[in-house]
Design an enzyme around this catalytic site. Structure first.
Site, PDB file in Angstrom:
ATOM      1  N   LYS A 106       0.990  -1.188   0.071  1.00 46.86           N
ATOM      2  CA  LYS A 106       0.094  -0.105   0.026  1.00 46.86           C
ATOM      3  C   LYS A 106       0.932   1.079  -0.117  1.00 46.86           C
ATOM      4  O   LYS A 106       0.569   2.059  -0.791  1.00 46.86           O
ATOM      5  CB  LYS A 106      -1.018  -0.084   1.261  1.00 46.86           C
ATOM      6  CG  LYS A 106      -1.863  -1.164   1.228  1.00 46.86           C
ATOM      7  CD  LYS A 106      -2.831  -1.248   2.428  1.00 46.86           C
ATOM      8  CE  LYS A 106      -2.075  -1.518   3.846  1.00 46.86           C
ATOM      9  NZ  LYS A 106      -1.373  -2.600   3.824  1.00 46.86           N
ATOM     10  N   THR A 107       2.023   1.170   0.841  1.00 43.85           N
ATOM     11  CA  THR A 107       2.882   2.340   0.947  1.00 43.85           C
ATOM     12  C   THR A 107       3.517   2.583  -0.475  1.00 43.85           C
ATOM     13  O   THR A 107       3.808   3.746  -0.836  1.00 43.85           O
ATOM     14  CB  THR A 107       3.882   2.289   1.923  1.00 43.85           C
ATOM     15  OG1 THR A 107       3.131   2.123   3.176  1.00 43.85           O
ATOM     16  CG2 THR A 107       4.601   3.452   2.135  1.00 43.85           C
ATOM     17  N   THR A 158      -5.574  -1.317   7.168  1.00 45.04           N
ATOM     18  CA  THR A 158      -5.339  -2.793   7.401  1.00 45.04           C
ATOM     19  C   THR A 158      -6.918  -3.069   7.785  1.00 45.04           C
ATOM     20  O   THR A 158      -7.056  -4.394   7.938  1.00 45.04           O
ATOM     21  CB  THR A 158      -4.439  -3.058   8.327  1.00 45.04           C
ATOM     22  OG1 THR A 158      -4.455  -2.239   9.582  1.00 45.04           O
ATOM     23  CG2 THR A 158      -3.018  -3.084   7.733  1.00 45.04           C
TER      24      THR A 158
HETATM   25  P1  ADP Z   1       2.294  -2.194   3.207  1.00 46.68           P
HETATM   26  O1  ADP Z   1       2.233  -0.353   3.217  1.00 46.68           O
HETATM   27  O2  ADP Z   1       1.163  -2.538   2.635  1.00 46.68           O
HETATM   28  O3  ADP Z   1       2.421  -2.413   4.534  1.00 46.68           O
HETATM   29  P2  ADP Z   1       4.822  -1.698   1.803  1.00 46.68           P
HETATM   30  O4  ADP Z   1       4.444  -0.909   0.493  1.00 46.68           O
HETATM   31  O5  ADP Z   1       5.435  -1.093   2.809  1.00 46.68           O
HETATM   32  O6  ADP Z   1       3.391  -2.498   2.244  1.00 46.68           O
HETATM   33  O7  ADP Z   1       5.540  -3.064   1.228  1.00 46.68           O
HETATM   34  C1  ADP Z   1       6.570  -3.662   2.002  1.00 46.68           C
HETATM   35  C2  ADP Z   1       7.645  -4.106   1.285  1.00 46.68           C
HETATM   36  O8  ADP Z   1       7.282  -5.128   0.426  1.00 46.68           O
HETATM   37  C3  ADP Z   1       8.089  -3.090   0.195  1.00 46.68           C
HETATM   38  O9  ADP Z   1       9.288  -2.352   0.871  1.00 46.68           O
HETATM   39  C4  ADP Z   1       8.606  -3.628  -1.004  1.00 46.68           C
HETATM   40  O10 ADP Z   1       9.961  -4.041  -0.943  1.00 46.68           O
HETATM   41  C5  ADP Z   1       7.848  -4.920  -0.885  1.00 46.68           C
HETATM   42  N1  ADP Z   1       6.657  -5.206  -1.810  1.00 46.68           N
HETATM   43  C6  ADP Z   1       5.456  -4.968  -1.589  1.00 46.68           C
HETATM   44  N2  ADP Z   1       4.628  -4.963  -2.671  1.00 46.68           N
HETATM   45  C7  ADP Z   1       5.396  -5.350  -3.703  1.00 46.68           C
HETATM   46  C8  ADP Z   1       5.169  -5.715  -5.046  1.00 46.68           C
HETATM   47  N3  ADP Z   1       3.949  -5.591  -5.624  1.00 46.68           N
HETATM   48  N4  ADP Z   1       6.160  -6.024  -5.929  1.00 46.68           N
HETATM   49  C9  ADP Z   1       7.631  -5.723  -5.254  1.00 46.68           C
HETATM   50  N5  ADP Z   1       7.808  -5.761  -4.282  1.00 46.68           N
HETATM   51  C10 ADP Z   1       6.717  -5.220  -3.326  1.00 46.68           C
END
Ligand code: ADP
Length: 348
Positions: free
Chosen positions: A80-81, A174
């Site tokens: 998401k981030t 979440t």
């Molecule tokens: P959230 O915000 O949903 O908790 P993040 O965007 O922080 O998740 O993702 C966590 C890590 O996972 C990122 O640093 C990235 O390296 C990896 N990641 C997440 N989604 C992907 C994707 N679709 N392709 C490649 N790497 C991803």
């Protein structure tokens, strides 16, 4: 638990032989940032979400308009981030990030809202955790790009209307169920991220390995990917631990044996369960067939209710090891099997 042949030697950390995989120059936190996909083409999987975003981006750019507000929901670590950052990048605008728990009063928002330039992305992580008065304050900011600022206090207090630049709000949650309907209704795009299948996690692991300057073979990537609970962040963490072992053992690449040893050392089983998952199941397994409230589980396993609901429960539900009922959580026959109890016998 699987056994491994390599014997761990802590001294090996002191003296990494030449030719071994080199320690990444980036510390862990920075490494996670460095592994983030930089644009939509680098983002693996979630095809439907990416498709919707591409259309919305193209349409907004074509009209010379700002992008509609976007809400991303899904378990932690699914991207998401990363997507919020990618949107700002694709739009060629700035990203301003705050977290829901950090916004206690409406005035915490004023500083950042008034800094926004036209088209900027204002990202609120954990948006379900903002208090009701802050949420209501955001309504006019999101709809009319206007806020009111109170100057002075008591009888001298004055309310000053402020016009904001048009911006795009991106929220990440979440727990979408905790957002009120009026708040949700103010987002033009609502995209749900779902856990990744193993083959996509394998692609993510291979990409991460390239960025970290290490090699991983197909069997090792498959093993780490299949135990990552459908979550890229977890897959990358497993990769870093397997990388550590390869470095210490002076192996030129992460192979299946090293991957298995890394997983064993972290207590990750073939379903991707870790110790806390098994403790939750054991708590429910005391009286199989009886529903247990999340508060009781939390007290019993020493974890917060929020973490149980957001981090552990979704995977246990997906694997079919527990069920949610109106009275609480119940362990299933499959869940009983995992912790080695016989539900028939133990229910009597
Ligand atoms: P959230 O915000 O949903 O908790 P993040 O965007 O922080 O998740 O993702 C966590 C890590 O996972 C990122 O640093 C990235 O390296 C990896 N990641 C997440 N989604 C992907 C994707 N679709 N392709 C490649 N790497 C991803």
């Amino acid at each position: 638990m699987s056994s491994t042949e390599n014997v761990f030697n802590p001294d090996a950390f002191e003296d990494v032989p030449e030719g071994a995989l080199q320690e990444s120059p980036l510390p862990e936190r920075e490494l996670e940032v460095a592994l983030r996909p930089q644009d939509l083409s680098e983002f693996v999987g979630q095809e439907q979400v990416l498709d919707n975003l591409r259309i919305a981006l193209k349409a907004a750019k074509g009209r010379g308009d700002t992008l509609d507000h976007v809400l991303f929901s899904g378990p932690p670590g699914l991207g998401k981030t990363s997507l919020a950052r990618i949107l700002a990048r694709e739009l060629g605008t700035n990203l301003h990030t705050v977290t829901g728990p950090g916004l206690e009063r409406p005035r915490d928002l004023v500083g950042v809202l008034t800094q926004l330039k036209r088209g900027d992305v204002f990202f609120i992580d954990e948006i379900h955790r903002i208090p009701a008065n802050v949420e209501e304050y955001l309504y006019t900011a999101m709809e009319d790009f206007r806020v009111e600022v109170t100057l002075d206090q008591g009888p001298h207090a004055r309310v000053l209307p402020l016009q904001l630049e048009c911006f795009t709000m991106v929220g990440a949650t979440t727990r979408e169920g905790l957002l009120t309907a009026p708040f949700r209704g103010r987002f033009g795009l609502f995209e749900r991220l779902t856990p990744y299948p193993t083959e996509e996690l394998v692609r993510i692991l291979q990409r991460s390995a390239d960025l970290m300057g290490i090699r991983i073979n197909a069997a090792a990537a498959e093993l780490l990917g299949s135990r990552s609970r459908g979550t890229p962040r977890i897959a990358n963490r497993f990769l870093r631990r397997a990388r550590d072992l390869a470095q210490v053992y002076n192996e030129p690449q992460v192979n299946a044996k090293l991957a298995l040893e890394a997983l064993d050392r972290m207590g990750i089983d073939e379903h991707g369960l870790e110790d806390m998952d098994r403790r939750i199941l054991r708590c429910l397994g005391i009286h199989p067939g009886t529903a247990v409230g999340v508060r009781t589980i939390a007290a019993s396993v020493g974890e917060t209710e929020r973490t149980i609901e957001e981090v552990f429960e979704p995977h246990l539900l997906r694997c079919g090891f527990l069920q949610r009922t109106s009275r609480g959580r119940v362990i299933t026959a499959k869940g009983c099997e995992i912790i080695g109890i016989n539900p028939e016998q133990d229910a009597n």
